[in-house]
Write a protein that holds these residues in place. Structure first.
Motif, PDB file in Angstrom:
ATOM      1  N   LEU A  52      -8.925 -37.994   8.771  1.00 30.33           N
ATOM      2  CA  LEU A  52      -8.691 -37.385  10.080  1.00 30.33           C
ATOM      3  C   LEU A  52      -9.005 -35.891  10.064  1.00 30.33           C
ATOM      4  O   LEU A  52      -9.632 -35.366  10.987  1.00 30.33           O
ATOM      5  N   ALA A  53      -8.584 -35.207   8.998  1.00 30.27           N
ATOM      6  CA  ALA A  53      -8.831 -33.767   8.907  1.00 30.27           C
ATOM      7  C   ALA A  53     -10.330 -33.472   8.788  1.00 30.27           C
ATOM      8  O   ALA A  53     -10.841 -32.529   9.396  1.00 30.27           O
ATOM      9  N   MET A  54     -11.054 -34.281   8.016  1.00 28.18           N
ATOM     10  CA  MET A  54     -12.494 -34.050   7.861  1.00 28.18           C
ATOM     11  C   MET A  54     -13.227 -34.351   9.165  1.00 28.18           C
ATOM     12  O   MET A  54     -14.197 -33.678   9.518  1.00 28.18           O
ATOM     13  N   GLN A  55     -12.790 -35.377   9.891  1.00 26.34           N
ATOM     14  CA  GLN A  55     -13.426 -35.677  11.166  1.00 26.34           C
ATOM     15  C   GLN A  55     -13.182 -34.553  12.180  1.00 26.34           C
ATOM     16  O   GLN A  55     -14.029 -34.269  13.031  1.00 26.34           O
ATOM     17  N   GLN A  56     -12.029 -33.874  12.080  1.00 25.24           N
ATOM     18  CA  GLN A  56     -11.786 -32.710  12.949  1.00 25.24           C
ATOM     19  C   GLN A  56     -12.745 -31.576  12.603  1.00 25.24           C
ATOM     20  O   GLN A  56     -13.250 -30.871  13.490  1.00 25.24           O
ATOM     21  N   LYS A  57     -13.014 -31.391  11.303  1.00 32.96           N
ATOM     22  CA  LYS A  57     -14.008 -30.391  10.905  1.00 32.96           C
ATOM     23  C   LYS A  57     -15.380 -30.723  11.494  1.00 32.96           C
ATOM     24  O   LYS A  57     -16.114 -29.843  11.963  1.00 32.96           O
ATOM     25  N   LEU A  58     -15.727 -32.005  11.465  1.00 32.48           N
ATOM     26  CA  LEU A  58     -17.012 -32.417  12.023  1.00 32.48           C
ATOM     27  C   LEU A  58     -17.049 -32.147  13.534  1.00 32.48           C
ATOM     28  O   LEU A  58     -18.071 -31.696  14.063  1.00 32.48           O
ATOM     29  N   GLU A  59     -15.959 -32.394  14.227  1.00 29.59           N
ATOM     30  CA  GLU A  59     -15.910 -32.139  15.665  1.00 29.59           C
ATOM     31  C   GLU A  59     -16.021 -30.636  15.958  1.00 29.59           C
ATOM     32  O   GLU A  59     -16.690 -30.226  16.906  1.00 29.59           O
ATOM     33  N   ASP A  60     -15.359 -29.817  15.122  1.00 34.71           N
ATOM     34  CA  ASP A  60     -15.490 -28.356  15.280  1.00 34.71           C
ATOM     35  C   ASP A  60     -16.938 -27.927  15.103  1.00 34.71           C
ATOM     36  O   ASP A  60     -17.433 -27.032  15.811  1.00 34.71           O
ATOM     37  N   PHE A  61     -17.632 -28.544  14.161  1.00 34.72           N
ATOM     38  CA  PHE A  61     -19.042 -28.201  13.930  1.00 34.72           C
ATOM     39  C   PHE A  61     -19.897 -28.602  15.123  1.00 34.72           C
ATOM     40  O   PHE A  61     -20.817 -27.881  15.521  1.00 34.72           O
ATOM     41  N   ARG A  62     -19.581 -29.768  15.728  1.00 33.16           N
ATOM     42  CA  ARG A  62     -20.334 -30.174  16.917  1.00 33.16           C
ATOM     43  C   ARG A  62     -20.111 -29.198  18.074  1.00 33.16           C
ATOM     44  O   ARG A  62     -21.037 -28.874  18.817  1.00 33.16           O
ATOM     45  N   ASP A  63     -18.868 -28.727  18.238  1.00 33.47           N
ATOM     46  CA  ASP A  63     -18.603 -27.715  19.281  1.00 33.47           C
ATOM     47  C   ASP A  63     -19.413 -26.463  19.036  1.00 33.47           C
ATOM     48  O   ASP A  63     -19.934 -25.836  19.973  1.00 33.47           O
TER      49      ASP A  63
END
Length: 862
Positions: free
Chosen positions: A282-293
């Motif tokens: 979950l934490a790594m997927q949040q990092k990926l979402e931050d990168f997409r933003d």
């Protein structure tokens, strides 16, 4: 030899008063008129004799000996006459007068009045007066007589050039005496204009004398002629300074934009280079979402800023070239190339960060799978070992009968077989724990602790097994025959039971796949497993048949061993229960494989959906890049036509953006589905992003190039036909069609245009058009060079000459002179930047306008 002009009104300082020959004869008989003319002429002569330190009072008396007449001619002409006679005799005086008249005759001067040949000078003087007095109320100069009676015309001329000398707002049209006396007194005191007329003579005459007024007005014209030169010089300086101020503002804007962009890159790169892993998916997927933003919201505006920075830099350099200024050199570390290098570092970090994120997600996914597998196998093994140590430590054989001892021995042999069968599971548990350690699983300490407990307990079981085996063997000789059927049951039931436990583990084992081929492989293996079930069921029947045979023997022979099997804890009920469990798990496994197969089919659909769009968008971007390249070198219509075409082209490209956004959406679905490859296209989202950004930058840069060409054309006065000729010549010798001429092609182009130069001259020209020694010539550099060949631009020498006019021919200028001649902001601009003048003729506060002028054009340092 200087010219000698008898016209007092054409602006020549060597003028002197003409004589009368066609005045109204009645005027010659008028004593008042004659007195006025004599006074006017006397004042005119004194205005010149004053330069020689003398004057006259009476024309007849003072010019009688010819000495002052000769001196007057020398002052007017600037030449030396023949040496005068110094005697007092009449012959000496006549000789001097004759020398003066001879000199006048030798210059071809005819002593005539203002006739037809003088009409243009009179008209010019009148126009000058009208132009200078036009802004003043109650002044209407139409002639050289009654228009001057109220005195406002004289006052307006003085106020226009020296406003500090007269308070024009306090003058009244109905007070001509005050106006005239004010003008005449100020002119004599401050402007060195002798008083040629009396106010009373003008006011008291219905029509003042035209010749006298013209003579007097011409003195004002001569006095203010220097002001016109100063005005022209000041206008040139203001124009040059305005260009410099505008360029400096553009430089400041560039520096700020470059600093802001570099600072953003500096702040962003550490974030992209941070590789601190997270413990959970979950934490790594949040990092990926931050990168997409970051890719969707934060980076695109910076891409535009970078493009605008390059455009601003090119526009500024064009303006500097057009105004003969040196090229702009940004502060250290803020060159366009520095920004590009920093941007490259940003994109490198960006690419590495995205790859790391995806790899980390794969790693965590693998870790979760392994951890769950470890927990299942560990739980199964721990359940099996439960109570085994107590069983191995039992002393039951000490009081058992022979048959019981034999049974215990057989039971122990069966346990050893079961123990050996579990060896593989223990090794699997240890291997999984090792892999979790190598993959840096966050909960490795607890995994290692549990694994160590299992291994320690396994070693203890091995030692206890060995010890019990030795004890039973010591008593084996005391044992009698033991029921072989029990033993056979135990031997066959144990591996079958282990097989069922293994099958249940496999059927409940979690799996992870990424392609349809992988799920099909699992399905094939599952079908193969189901094919073995009939044989397994036969083995189950055979094992249960052994048990039934035992029961039959016990019942038949009343054997004391009736009851549970002494060699194994496995009973028919356990076998049947586990078999039922296996049969129950098979359809569950079928359903899981079907669901995974559907998910992989959806993933394949997503791959094809992305690939179908990417395979269209990628070639479209490449085609547009090629079309822009052709537009930038082809000639179709005027530059404005090309600019209009390119802007429409840009609009069409921008309108394509929704397709890019749609592809980004598909790409996000692919990432969310954890799809890591796509065999249906060679285009990745990164390729499309980079291509799209390059396309936007290229169309903007091409538009800027056309705008700069228009700017160059208009500033240099280049016609559209000339611009087309320049483009045709450039395109012809741009043999590789790259938008740049090779050095040898450029040389051939110059020869075709009529240039005949040696290697030294060509090297000089190349240093101009290719200052960075790249070896190629751009179209902009080619235009600059061709237009500069005939351009008429301001130079350092011209600006220096203008400052010299404002300084009154001095080698330096004072701050007060700058403030008087220039607008306040430009005057202070010069004062702040001019170095102190250090010449031998320097005075306190003197400023060096020469070094300032050369510094404006990069020929020296301020």
């Amino acid at each position: 030899m200087p010219t000698f002009d008898m016209d007092p009104y054409d602006g020549d300082e060597n003028d002197y008063m003409p004589q009368e020959d066609d005045w109204d004869r009645d005027m010659l008989l008028d004593p008042a008129w004659e007195k006025q003319q004599r006074k006017t002429f006397t004042a005119w002569c004194n205005s010149h004799l004053r330069k020689a330190g003398t004057q006259i009072e009476n024309i007849e008396e003072d010019f009688r000996d010819g000495l002052k007449l000769m001196l007057l001619l020398e002052v007017i002409s600037g030449e030396r006459l023949a040496k005068p006679e110094r005697g007092k005799m009449r012959v000496h005086k006549i000789s001097n007068v004759n020398k003066a008249l001879h000199y006048i005759t030798s210059k071809g001067v005819k002593l005539v009045s203002i006739g037809a040949e003088e009409t243009s000078a009179k008209e010019g003087l009148l126009l000058w007066c009208q132009r200078k007095t036009a802004p003043y109320k109650n002044v209407n100069i139409q002639n050289f007589h009654i228009s001057w009676k109220d005195g406002l015309g004289f006052c307006a001329l003085i106020h226009r050039h020296r406003p500090e000398l007269i308070d024009y707002g306090k003058l009244r049209k109905d007070d001509p005496m005050t106006n005239l006396n004010t003008a005449f007194d100020v002119a004599e005191k401050y402007l060195d204009i002798p008083k040629m007329l009396d106010a009373e003579d003008i006011v008291g005459t219905a029509r003042p004398d035209e010749k006298a007024i013209m003579t007097y007005v011409s003195s004002f014209y001569h006095a203010f002629s220097g002001a016109q030169k100063a005005e022209t010089a000041a206008n040139r300086i203001c124009k040059v300074l305005a260009v410099n101020q505008e360029n400096e503002q553009l430089m400041e804007d560039y520096e700020k934009l470059a600093s802001d962009l570099l600072e953003w890159i500096r702040r962003t790169i550490p974030w992209l280079e941070n590789r601190a892993p997270e413990n959970t998916m979950l934490a790594m997927q949040q990092k990926l979402e931050d990168f997409r933003d970051y890719r969707r919201q934060h980076k695109p505006p910076k891409v535009q800023e970078k493009c605008q920075l390059e455009i601003n830099f090119n526009t500024l350099q064009t303006k500097l070239r057009l105004s003969n200024r040196p090229a702009f050199m940004p502060s250290e570390g803020k060159m366009v190339s520095d920004v590009s290098n920093a941007w490259g570092g940003l994109e490198g970090a960006e690419k590495g960060y995205e790859e790391w994120l995806l790899n980390e997600i794969r790693r965590l996914e693998r870790l979760d799978h392994l951890a769950e597998k470890f927990r299942q196998k560990a739980a199964t093994h721990e359940a099996w070992t439960e109570g085994k140590e107590e069983m191995l430590q039992a002393r039951d054989f000490e009081t058992a009968s022979l048959s019981e001892i034999k049974a215990l021995l057989k039971k122990h042999e069966a346990f050893e077989s079961d123990l050996a069968a579990h060896q593989d599971r223990v090794e699997q548990i240890a291997a999984i724990a090792q892999e979790l350690n190598e993959l840096d699983y966050y909960d490795s300490p607890s995994v290692n602790s549990r694994c160590q407990r299992i291994c320690d307990r396994w070693d203890a079981l091995g030692a206890l097994t060995q010890k019990r085996s030795e004890a039973l063997q010591r008593t084996e000789k005391l044992l009698e025959t033991i029921d072989q059927l029990y033993l056979e049951f135990a031997k066959r039931a144990a591996p079958f039971n282990n097989w069922m436990e293994g099958a249940m583990e496999d059927l409940q084992d979690t799996f992870i796949v990424h392609t349809i081929e992988e799920i099909q492989g699992l399905s094939t293996a599952h079908e193969q497993f189901k094919a073995t079930l009939p044989d397994a069921d036969k083995e189950r029947g055979a094992i249960l048949g052994i048990h039934n045979e035992i029961a039959k023997i016990v019942a038949t022979y009343h054997v004391n061993m009736a009851g549970t099997n002494p060699y194994t804890t496995i009973n028919p009920q356990d076998i049947n229960a586990k078999w039922d469990k296996v049969r129950q798990l098979v359809p569950q496994r079928d359903q899981a494989l079907i669901e995974e197969h559907a998910r992989q089919q959806n993933n394949e659909r997503l791959r094809r959906q992305f690939a179908n769009q990417a395979n269209v968008i990628g070639p479209w971007i490449q085609t547009k890049m090629e079309e822009i390249g052709r537009i930038s070198i082809e000639m179709h219509g005027t530059l404005e036509d090309q600019l209009t075409h390119l802007r429409q082209y840009e609009k069409n490209i921008v309108n394509y953006k929704p397709k890019i956004d749609q592809l980004e959406g598909d790409h996000q679905l692919i990432q969310e589905a954890l799809i890591f490859d796509n065999k249906h296209t060679n285009y990745t989202m990164e390729h499309i992003r980079v291509g799209w950004e390059q396309l936007l930058t290229t169309i903007a840069r091409t538009i800027n190039e056309i705008e700069n060409q228009i700017l160059t054309r208009d500033a240099k006065g280049i016609s559209q036909d000339q611009m087309n000729e320049f483009r045709a010549s450039f395109n012809h010798f741009d043999r590789k069609k790259t938008g740049m001429m090779e050095a040898e092609d450029f040389k051939t182009c110059l020869i075709s245009l009529g240039y005949n130069m040696g290697e030294a001259e060509f090297s000089r020209i190349m240093s101009i058009v290719d200052p960075n020694r790249v070896g190629v010539v751009t179209f902009q550099a080619f235009i600059d060079f061709m237009s500069r060949e005939t351009a008429d631009t301001d130079t350092a020498d011209q600006v220096m000459a203008s400052f010299k006019v404002l300084a009154g021919d001095k080698n330096f200028i004072m701050a007060d002179e700058l403030r008087r001649e220039l607008p306040p902001d430009q005057a202070e601009y010069c004062i702040a930047r001019m170095a102190p003048y250090s010449g031998t003729d320097a005075v306190p506060g003197a400023l060096d306008y020469m070094s300032f002028s050369t510094a404006l054009y990069g020929e020296s340092d301020l």
